[in-house]
Motif scaffolding. Structure first.
Motif, short mmCIF file in Angstrom:
data_model
loop_
_atom_site.label_atom_id
_atom_site.label_comp_id
_atom_site.label_asym_id
_atom_site.label_seq_id
_atom_site.Cartn_x
_atom_site.Cartn_y
_atom_site.Cartn_z
N LEU A 51 87.59 10.68 -11.76
CA LEU A 51 87.34 9.71 -12.66
C LEU A 51 88.50 8.39 -12.24
O LEU A 51 88.82 7.65 -13.27
CB LEU A 51 88.18 10.20 -14.06
CG LEU A 51 87.64 11.46 -14.63
CD1 LEU A 51 88.25 12.08 -15.72
CD2 LEU A 51 86.09 11.18 -14.98
N GLY A 52 88.79 8.30 -11.16
CA GLY A 52 89.52 7.23 -10.68
C GLY A 52 91.19 7.74 -10.79
O GLY A 52 91.48 8.60 -11.14
N HIS A 53 91.94 6.65 -10.15
CA HIS A 53 93.49 6.73 -10.20
C HIS A 53 94.29 6.95 -11.61
O HIS A 53 93.70 5.80 -12.13
CB HIS A 53 94.04 6.04 -9.16
CG HIS A 53 93.82 6.36 -7.73
ND1 HIS A 53 94.43 7.29 -7.13
CD2 HIS A 53 92.77 5.82 -7.05
CE1 HIS A 53 93.66 7.49 -6.00
NE2 HIS A 53 92.98 6.59 -5.91
N CYS A 54 94.84 7.67 -12.03
CA CYS A 54 95.82 7.56 -13.15
C CYS A 54 94.51 7.27 -14.47
O CYS A 54 94.90 6.37 -15.19
CB CYS A 54 96.53 6.54 -13.08
SG CYS A 54 97.96 6.96 -12.07
N HIS A 55 93.75 7.87 -14.43
CA HIS A 55 92.85 7.89 -15.75
C HIS A 55 93.66 8.22 -17.13
O HIS A 55 94.45 9.11 -17.32
CB HIS A 55 91.57 8.90 -15.57
CG HIS A 55 90.65 8.49 -16.59
ND1 HIS A 55 90.77 9.03 -18.21
CD2 HIS A 55 89.47 7.84 -16.61
CE1 HIS A 55 89.71 8.49 -18.58
NE2 HIS A 55 88.89 8.07 -17.95
N PRO A 56 93.48 7.25 -18.18
CA PRO A 56 94.26 7.17 -18.97
C PRO A 56 94.12 8.50 -19.84
O PRO A 56 95.29 9.09 -20.37
CB PRO A 56 93.91 6.14 -19.87
CG PRO A 56 93.15 5.30 -19.20
CD PRO A 56 92.67 6.06 -17.94
N ALA A 57 93.13 9.33 -19.85
CA ALA A 57 93.01 10.55 -20.72
C ALA A 57 93.74 11.50 -20.04
O ALA A 57 94.27 12.29 -20.47
CB ALA A 57 91.65 10.79 -20.81
N VAL A 58 93.68 11.56 -18.57
CA VAL A 58 94.26 12.50 -17.90
C VAL A 58 95.79 12.47 -18.06
O VAL A 58 96.43 13.39 -18.12
CB VAL A 58 93.88 12.57 -16.30
CG1 VAL A 58 94.48 13.43 -15.52
CG2 VAL A 58 92.26 12.67 -16.17
N VAL A 291 91.29 20.03 -18.83
CA VAL A 291 90.45 19.91 -20.15
C VAL A 291 90.24 18.41 -20.38
O VAL A 291 89.05 17.92 -20.92
CB VAL A 291 91.32 20.16 -21.32
CG1 VAL A 291 90.61 19.91 -22.59
CG2 VAL A 291 91.40 21.94 -21.26
N ALA A 292 90.84 17.52 -20.24
CA ALA A 292 90.76 15.91 -20.29
C ALA A 292 89.62 15.72 -19.12
O ALA A 292 88.65 14.73 -19.46
CB ALA A 292 91.98 15.14 -20.01
#
Ligand code: PLP
Length: 398
Positions: A51-58, A291-292
């Motif tokens: 999802l890319g680096h530091c995805h906000p949802a994760v 889960v995110a």
């Protein structure tokens, strides 16, 4: 950088050859070093940051969980484990999950389960596992023994007994190798470390048929190609062939360490209380992040973007192949796992890419592997291909 590199080189085992670069920050498909230099990351932590680096949802999911409960043992139930298990089983062939921390551990669990299941059905003597040449399954003793590449074995013999290797995509060789001792066949539906090797249109169905007819379990290692990498949630979904056991790790928790072994109920029942365990397996923070990740893969248009951008990247690289036929011999892949085979050593190419702000990786010396985050855009791919174009043009000229 000097201090970080010197300290690392003096104090950490020399098991990795590292680029002279200390990375300090990541966002989307970019990372930065401590001087603020920006890099386009087409490696994504080796197929981890889907999802890319530091995805906000994760970040949000992990942060919230960190503040509530970081760790308890598997003597207790936790909600993140329950939620992730439900998501994984609802969207795959499987009925149950076992959680661990890495790809090697997920494969260890799968190998143990296959042997235990055969032991319970047939008694002792049915322990052999057939794997493929050019496979990669991990670095622990069992998964190293399962890995069909001699260069990883050297110096560590004797390996764990009970493994036989056959060439990938050769159903005749597999048929010959299956015996009354065989309990499972283990393979990556698309080989990653072994050079991005795709199965023929019929191979996986033929393997499934063979396994069924000989009462042998089929294990898919989706550590690298699972979690959306190929444009489907799991790679097996492209081929209409379901395994009995599947392993996941890498992208599962968006960059936090997590692995999973999934299986149908009948096979899973061979593991009972005490059969297998892991202290950190199913850690609440890693599970909350996972889960995110699952929700994002299922709800956002990540998979569709992966399919579209995978086709675009493959098309653009095929264009380079046409332009530099003496340097590039093949381009192959599925979704956003793409390999570009060269007639020359690819390592200096990767080094020059890095100097121009592009992170890539080379496998088996001649195959450049593209594993960008699945959120990659067309302009990022254009930038990547332009950098390669310049490098190949210079090489051709010299
Ligand atoms: N299986 C496959 C297909 C892999 O690509 C890898 C790692 O590259 C592994 C297993 C091992 O995973 P880990 O490094 O998390 O133990």
């Amino acid at each position: 950088m000097k201090d970080i590199a010197e300290t690392t080189d003096q104090n950490i085992f020399q098991t990795y050859s590292r680029y002279p670069l200390a990375l300090t920050r990541g966002d989307g498909i970019k990372v930065w070093d401590e001087k603020g230099t920006e890099y386009l990351d087409f490696l994504a932590g080796i197929a981890v940051c889907n999802l890319g680096h530091c995805h906000p949802a994760v970040v949000k999911a992990a942060q919230e969980q960190l503040e509530q409960l970081i760790h308890v043992s598997n003597f207790f139930y936790t909600k993140p484990q329950a939620d992730l298990s439900r998501l994984l089983t609802a969207h795959s062939f499987a009925d149950r999950a076992f959680f661990c921390n890495s790809g090697a551990e997920a494969n260890e669990a799968a190998l143990k389960l296959a042997r235990k299941h055969a032991y319970e059905r047939f008694g002792g003597g049915r322990y052999e596992i057939i794997t493929m040449t050019y496979s990669f399954h991990g670095r622990t003793f069992a998964t190293l023994s399962a890995t069909g590449q001699e260069k990883f074995h050297e110096g560590f013999q004797p390996l764990m007994p009970g493994f036989t290797y056959v060439p990938f995509n050769d159903i005749g060789a597999l048929e010959k190798a299956v015996s009354e001792k065989t309990c499972a066949v283990l393979l990556e539906p698309i080989q990653g470390e072994g050079g991005v090797n795709l199965p023929s249109a019929t191979y996986l169905a033929e393997v499934r048929h063979l396994c069924d007819s000989r009462d042998v379990l089929l294990i898919f290692d989706e550590v690298q190609v699972g979690m959306g990498r190929t444009g489907e949630l799991f790679a097996y979904q492209h081929f209409g062939v379901e395994p009995d056991i599947m392993t996941l790790a890498k992208a599962l928790a968006g960059g936090l360490p997590a692995g999973a072994m999934l299986a149908g109920d009948k096979v899973a029942q061979s593991f009972t209380s005490g059969s297998h365990a892991s202290t950190f397996g199913g850690n609440p923070v890693a599970m909350a992040a996972a889960v995110a990740v699952m929700k994002e893969l299922l709800e956002a248009d990540v998979l569709e973007n992966c399919r579209r951008m995978g086709a675009y990247l493959t098309r653009r690289l095929a264009g380079l192949k046409e332009k530099y036929p003496a340097l590039i011999t093949d381009v192959r892949g599925k979704g956003l796992i793409v390999g570009m085979e060269l007639s020359i050593d690819g390592r200096p190419v990767v080094q020059q890419c890095l100097e121009q702000g592009l992170i890539l990786v080379c496998t088996l010396e001649k195959i450049i592997r593209f594993l960008p985050p699945l959120i990659v855009g067309q302009e990022d791919i254009d930038r990547c291909v332009d950098i390669l174009d310049r490098i190949f043009a210079e090489m051709q000229a010299s």
